[in-house]
Design a protein around this motif. Sequence first.
Motif, mmCIF file in Angstrom:
data_model
loop_
_atom_site.group_PDB
_atom_site.id
_atom_site.type_symbol
_atom_site.label_atom_id
_atom_site.label_comp_id
_atom_site.label_asym_id
_atom_site.label_seq_id
_atom_site.Cartn_x
_atom_site.Cartn_y
_atom_site.Cartn_z
ATOM 1 N N GLY A 90 10.993 -1.800 -6.331
ATOM 2 C CA GLY A 90 11.430 -2.246 -7.639
ATOM 3 C C GLY A 90 10.628 -3.393 -8.224
ATOM 4 O O GLY A 90 10.715 -3.655 -9.422
ATOM 5 N N SER A 91 9.825 -4.095 -7.390
ATOM 6 C CA SER A 91 9.063 -5.225 -7.919
ATOM 7 C C SER A 91 7.823 -4.718 -8.656
ATOM 8 O O SER A 91 7.462 -3.551 -8.548
ATOM 9 C CB SER A 91 8.662 -6.151 -6.768
ATOM 10 N N ALA A 92 7.173 -5.619 -9.396
ATOM 11 C CA ALA A 92 6.025 -5.221 -10.194
ATOM 12 C C ALA A 92 4.794 -5.021 -9.301
ATOM 13 O O ALA A 92 4.688 -5.626 -8.240
ATOM 14 C CB ALA A 92 5.731 -6.282 -11.245
ATOM 15 N N GLN A 93 3.872 -4.138 -9.762
ATOM 16 C CA GLN A 93 2.639 -3.893 -9.011
ATOM 17 C C GLN A 93 1.731 -5.112 -9.072
ATOM 18 O O GLN A 93 1.572 -5.726 -10.125
ATOM 19 C CB GLN A 93 1.893 -2.695 -9.619
ATOM 20 N N HIS A 94 1.153 -5.454 -7.908
ATOM 21 C CA HIS A 94 0.128 -6.498 -7.880
ATOM 22 C C HIS A 94 -1.083 -5.944 -7.172
ATOM 23 O O HIS A 94 -1.281 -6.194 -5.989
ATOM 24 C CB HIS A 94 0.627 -7.753 -7.153
ATOM 25 N N PRO A 95 -1.915 -5.158 -7.873
ATOM 26 C CA PRO A 95 -3.068 -4.588 -7.197
ATOM 27 C C PRO A 95 -3.968 -5.692 -6.661
ATOM 28 O O PRO A 95 -4.179 -6.707 -7.321
ATOM 29 C CB PRO A 95 -3.770 -3.782 -8.286
ATOM 30 N N HIS A 96 -4.441 -5.478 -5.434
ATOM 31 C CA HIS A 96 -5.272 -6.510 -4.804
ATOM 32 C C HIS A 96 -6.396 -5.823 -4.056
ATOM 33 O O HIS A 96 -6.293 -4.648 -3.681
ATOM 34 C CB HIS A 96 -4.423 -7.336 -3.832
ATOM 35 N N GLU A 97 -7.471 -6.546 -3.846
ATOM 36 C CA GLU A 97 -8.595 -5.984 -3.095
ATOM 37 C C GLU A 97 -8.197 -5.859 -1.635
ATOM 38 O O GLU A 97 -7.379 -6.631 -1.126
ATOM 39 C CB GLU A 97 -9.824 -6.897 -3.253
ATOM 40 N N SER A 98 -8.762 -4.865 -0.953
ATOM 41 C CA SER A 98 -8.430 -4.616 0.445
ATOM 42 C C SER A 98 -9.183 -5.598 1.343
ATOM 43 O O SER A 98 -10.156 -6.222 0.918
ATOM 44 C CB SER A 98 -8.820 -3.191 0.811
#
Lengths: 659, 99
Positions: free
Chosen positions: A481-489
């Motif tokens: 349910g939380s917002a997406q936080h795309p991050h580098e791997s």
Amino acid sequence: MHTLMSLTTPAVVTAVEDVVAPVAWDGARHAAWLVVVPLVSAAVLLLLGRRADRWGHWLGVLASAASFVVALVLFLGLLGQPAEQRVHDVSFGTWVDAGALTLDAGLRVDPLSLTFVLLVTFVGTLIHVYSVAYMEHDVDRRRFFAYLNLFVAAMLLLVLADSYLLLFVGWEGVGLASYLLIGFWNHNTAYAVAAKKAFVANRVGDVGLIVAMGLMFAAFGGLDFATVHAGVAGADTGVLTLIGLALLLAACGKSAQFPLQSWLGDAMAGPTPVSALIHAATMVTAGVYLIVRSGEVYAAAPTAQLVVAVVGAITLLFGAIVGCAKDDIKKALAASTMSQIGYMVLAAGLGPIGYAFAIFHLVTHGFFKAGMFLGAGSVMHGMDDQVDMRRFGGLGRYMKITYVTFMAGWLAILGVFPFAGFWSKDKIIEAAFVPVDGEPWRAWVFGGIALLGAGITAFYMSRLFFLTFEGQKRWSAKRDGSAQHPHESPLLMTVPMVVLAVGSVGLGWFLSSAGFVEWLEPSVGHAEHHEPVLPVPVIVGATLAVVLVGLVLAWRMYAVSTVPVAPPRGTVLTRAARQDLYQDVVNDAALVDPGRYLTRSLVYGDKAVVDGAVTGLGKVTVGVGDAVRRVQTGYARSYAASTVVGLVVLTVVVLAVRG
Amino acid sequence: MTLTHYLVLAAILFAIGATTVLLRRNAIIVFMGVELMLNSTNLLLVTFARMHGDLTGQVLAFFVMVVAAAEVVVGLGIIVSIFRTRRSASVDDVNLLKS
């Protein structure tokens, strides 16, 4: 053709030890370590179980890396040999001794097998490293690495074997590893079903290989490459055509070629590193290897060779069309893999002129497609395992390394100068335009299809790239349910991607200028130069033009305009492509349902007839006993009465008979 | 007195005995029927012995009598013991061997 024959005559190790040879190179014996090391590692990981959980993944990486080092040593050793002495068959003793069939367990180290070995171990090691991070939170990471090692061992056995029978062992081994890894998360029923589907589709192909081996044994009396090669010259063309078609069936099953391609899309159920290693870079190209390895058979069976080219051409269009409609990033890449292998099979179907380019494209494809799969895995890693590209968008700003490495793979598959695909795929298109045996119509058909495929490839790969990394954000909330936080791997994932991206950029140019085609000649034969029906600059220009058209079309549709989150209804073709052009429906109607009815009727027949006879006999016995039981009333007088009646009857009968 | 007279008499005696065995319920009476059948057989044996002038038949008749005497002893013993346990001498009550 005669020059080809003389050049490809295998130089057996013992045979090259004549006075003129400088120093007999016996390094080929060490090829066995390539198979043994990962196999032992897999066994250790599986047998130790949970005790190896803490360090098991590093053992897996080490085993794969060790194989790569051995491969590198072998490669340098082979480079030190003159070109005519680069085919080495080493025997490890008699394996099968059954009547007329005697077969050694032997390996063949030559430029072709070593090219595969280097590709498998290098890309395999990178993907092992990547998996350490990718599978970090999986409780079964050790088991995953055991299967990966098993796969590497089986794949190396497949390409190193010097007979079709030993090749078949590796062939089945990679099938098993593929099955185990597709169904790695088998607690999800859909994934387990996908694994089963891949396994069954592969078995259909395996029948082809078994039939081919039977025909070879009948025709040539042996199954090792040397015997088969030597026997081709005097064999009947009809038999050779049958062998060629049976081998093609095997290749279709393993390499997801039409009409056995339906399993590859579902195989994306496996973890992404598996898709990158097995279902993009290595295992699915085993069919191409088989066809190229059997080049002598196809050279003597033009009909079978034409069918190979036709299958390749159909699949390259098929995969490309399916790829245009898929919204699942991994399935779009899978369709692309299918299409690119179609290019390789098409090239292999062109004969000696295409073999080297098929392998060339196979190597570059192994790099850029594995790189893109790892990129897709990285995107999923940063986006909470989301795979729907309509839910990506604008990720380029958040995942810089993934963005750049993926871009390298994207430009490579498009065939943009100077990226890898330009040197391999464009060569295939060029070769497709060469008339075979003075039949220009083939050149126009195959060349036209290859050219058209390049345009569609450009469209769907650009669509994939723009949907994922460009345009507006269309992110959905995470599963919690939380917002997406795309991050580098993490580094362990990005470093392999960077290495593969470097390959995607420079490998084509490097191999082309380093003489890759000449390096393969001892294995695949020398092809005379032929002029295509169009001038080469025109073909190159046309290819770049259709690529540009596809690219711009995708840019207009998916980068600058708003992309709906819900897939639009689309045209008839789009809807069909989303369903894999109804391949599953056709398979179900043509094979699965009749098979199901057959088994059901057999079960019914078994119950009604066989079981009926047995249980019926029992029932009759019980019924008769029940009836006779009633006579036993327990009244002594009735027994006496029956005695008397019997006596009277007996007397009457005796009297009547004696008359 | 011809042979036929003896044979007919023996047949009549046998038939009476058999009928008794088949129709009567009382075990004692049934027993008497059995004895009657045995004696009709004895009559036949003696008759044919006399006719052939051979003593074998008469000897056989003695054997039959001895066996019948032994049989009567055993049989009556069984009947008495059954009567003691079941308070009945009817053969129809003794049907424990029925399935």
